[in-house]
Design a protein around this motif. Structure first.
Motif, PDB file in Angstrom:
ATOM      1  N   GLU A   1       0.981  -1.079  -0.076  1.00  0.00           N
ATOM      2  CA  GLU A   1      -0.026   0.158   0.058  1.00  0.00           C
ATOM      3  C   GLU A   1       0.765   1.380  -0.037  1.00  0.00           C
ATOM      4  O   GLU A   1       0.542   2.167  -0.836  1.00  0.00           O
ATOM      5  N   LYS A   2       1.995   1.186   0.727  1.00  0.00           N
ATOM      6  CA  LYS A   2       2.816   2.446   0.925  1.00  0.00           C
ATOM      7  C   LYS A   2       3.666   2.886  -0.371  1.00  0.00           C
ATOM      8  O   LYS A   2       3.805   3.817  -0.601  1.00  0.00           O
ATOM      9  N   ILE A   3       4.155   1.572  -0.794  1.00  0.00           N
ATOM     10  CA  ILE A   3       4.838   1.708  -1.888  1.00  0.00           C
ATOM     11  C   ILE A   3       4.087   2.029  -3.344  1.00  0.00           C
ATOM     12  O   ILE A   3       4.346   2.925  -3.890  1.00  0.00           O
ATOM     13  N   PHE A   4       2.861   1.451  -3.527  1.00  0.00           N
ATOM     14  CA  PHE A   4       2.122   1.661  -4.624  1.00  0.00           C
ATOM     15  C   PHE A   4       1.420   2.864  -4.744  1.00  0.00           C
ATOM     16  O   PHE A   4       0.934   3.613  -5.682  1.00  0.00           O
ATOM     17  N   ASN A   5       1.388   3.487  -3.450  1.00  0.00           N
ATOM     18  CA  ASN A   5       0.660   4.909  -3.428  1.00  0.00           C
ATOM     19  C   ASN A   5       1.462   5.888  -4.003  1.00  0.00           C
ATOM     20  O   ASN A   5       0.920   6.937  -4.575  1.00  0.00           O
ATOM     21  N   GLU A   6       2.748   5.663  -4.130  1.00  0.00           N
ATOM     22  CA  GLU A   6       3.710   6.459  -4.790  1.00  0.00           C
ATOM     23  C   GLU A   6       3.850   6.283  -6.154  1.00  0.00           C
ATOM     24  O   GLU A   6       4.424   7.150  -6.801  1.00  0.00           O
ATOM     25  N   LEU A   7       3.409   5.269  -6.620  1.00  0.00           N
ATOM     26  CA  LEU A   7       3.471   4.755  -8.043  1.00  0.00           C
ATOM     27  C   LEU A   7       2.149   4.755  -9.005  1.00  0.00           C
ATOM     28  O   LEU A   7       1.150   5.301  -8.151  1.00  0.00           O
ATOM     29  N   ASP A   8       2.234   5.035 -10.149  1.00  0.00           N
ATOM     30  CA  ASP A   8       0.730   5.007 -10.717  1.00  0.00           C
ATOM     31  C   ASP A   8       0.307   3.528 -10.876  1.00  0.00           C
ATOM     32  O   ASP A   8       0.077   3.120 -12.195  1.00  0.00           O
ATOM     33  N   PHE A   9       0.187   3.009 -10.036  1.00  0.00           N
ATOM     34  CA  PHE A   9      -0.276   1.562 -10.060  1.00  0.00           C
ATOM     35  C   PHE A   9      -1.294   1.314  -8.793  1.00  0.00           C
ATOM     36  O   PHE A   9      -1.112   1.379  -7.674  1.00  0.00           O
ATOM     37  N   GLY A  10      -2.644   1.014  -9.282  1.00  0.00           N
ATOM     38  CA  GLY A  10      -3.716   1.027  -8.342  1.00  0.00           C
ATOM     39  C   GLY A  10      -3.439  -0.173  -7.339  1.00  0.00           C
ATOM     40  O   GLY A  10      -3.343  -1.189  -7.800  1.00  0.00           O
ATOM     41  N   PHE A  11      -3.634   0.120  -6.210  1.00  0.00           N
ATOM     42  CA  PHE A  11      -3.332  -0.811  -4.910  1.00  0.00           C
ATOM     43  C   PHE A  11      -4.461  -2.017  -5.397  1.00  0.00           C
ATOM     44  O   PHE A  11      -4.354  -3.171  -5.034  1.00  0.00           O
ATOM     45  N   GLU A  12      -5.615  -1.527  -5.686  1.00  0.00           N
ATOM     46  CA  GLU A  12      -6.641  -2.268  -6.012  1.00  0.00           C
ATOM     47  C   GLU A  12      -6.235  -3.504  -7.165  1.00  0.00           C
ATOM     48  O   GLU A  12      -7.156  -4.656  -7.123  1.00  0.00           O
ATOM     49  N   LYS A  13      -5.358  -3.199  -8.000  1.00  0.00           N
ATOM     50  CA  LYS A  13      -5.016  -4.431  -9.165  1.00  0.00           C
ATOM     51  C   LYS A  13      -4.077  -5.128  -8.560  1.00  0.00           C
ATOM     52  O   LYS A  13      -3.607  -6.183  -9.183  1.00  0.00           O
ATOM     53  N   ILE A  14      -3.482  -5.090  -7.332  1.00  0.00           N
ATOM     54  CA  ILE A  14      -2.658  -6.422  -6.843  1.00  0.00           C
ATOM     55  C   ILE A  14      -3.340  -7.611  -6.666  1.00  0.00           C
ATOM     56  O   ILE A  14      -4.440  -7.870  -6.192  1.00  0.00           O
ATOM     57  N   GLN A  15      -2.676  -8.713  -7.072  1.00  0.00           N
ATOM     58  CA  GLN A  15      -3.181  -9.960  -7.067  1.00  0.00           C
ATOM     59  C   GLN A  15      -2.674 -10.451  -5.499  1.00  0.00           C
ATOM     60  O   GLN A  15      -1.649 -10.534  -5.653  1.00  0.00           O
ATOM     61  N   TRP A  16      -3.450 -10.913  -4.736  1.00  0.00           N
ATOM     62  CA  TRP A  16      -3.143 -11.293  -3.380  1.00  0.00           C
ATOM     63  C   TRP A  16      -3.267 -13.125  -3.556  1.00  0.00           C
ATOM     64  O   TRP A  16      -4.183 -13.607  -3.815  1.00  0.00           O
ATOM     65  N   GLU A  17      -1.810 -13.463  -3.244  1.00  0.00           N
ATOM     66  CA  GLU A  17      -1.764 -14.983  -3.330  1.00  0.00           C
ATOM     67  C   GLU A  17      -1.355 -15.532  -2.042  1.00  0.00           C
ATOM     68  O   GLU A  17      -0.314 -15.239  -1.338  1.00  0.00           O
ATOM     69  N   PRO A  18      -2.387 -16.018  -1.378  1.00  0.00           N
ATOM     70  CA  PRO A  18      -2.165 -16.767   0.216  1.00  0.00           C
ATOM     71  C   PRO A  18      -0.966 -17.761   0.056  1.00  0.00           C
ATOM     72  O   PRO A  18      -0.398 -17.948   1.162  1.00  0.00           O
ATOM     73  N   LYS A  19      -0.784 -18.347  -1.037  1.00  0.00           N
ATOM     74  CA  LYS A  19       0.154 -19.321  -0.683  1.00  0.00           C
ATOM     75  C   LYS A  19       1.562 -18.560  -0.647  1.00  0.00           C
ATOM     76  O   LYS A  19       2.674 -19.505  -0.590  1.00  0.00           O
TER      77      LYS A  19
END
Length: 83
Positions: free
Chosen positions: A64-82
């Motif tokens: 969240e803190k890294i991608f708030n600084e970039l033009d990449f939406g946090f909501e686009k991150i794919q969360w992989e529990p494994k």
């Protein structure tokens, strides 16, 4: 050409030793350093097409803190529990 970037979570807190590893948050230094890393990545034209991350507390907060600084939406991150 494709590149694979591996980014480790920022410094995590051990203030609550009873927490599961998965639930450890960032410490003060981690909260400070993660946005700095985002700014450094932006200066170096880091522009990911895909981000896959563990959904652990410290990695989620770092992302969240890294991608708030970039033009990449946090909501686009794919969360992989494994991970």
């Amino acid at each position: 050409m494709k590149y694979l970037w591996l980014i480790r979570h920022a410094k995590s807190s051990w203030e609550a030793p009873y927490l599961k590893d998965y639930d450890r948050p960032l410490n003060k230094r981690g909260k400070r350093d993660a946005p700095f890393m985002g700014k450094e990545l932006k200066k170096n034209a880091f522009s990911p097409e895909l981000v896959i991350s563990s959904p652990s507390k410290r990695t989620t907060l770092t992302a969240e803190k890294i991608f708030n600084e970039l033009d990449f939406g946090f909501e686009k991150i794919q969360w992989e529990p494994k991970l």
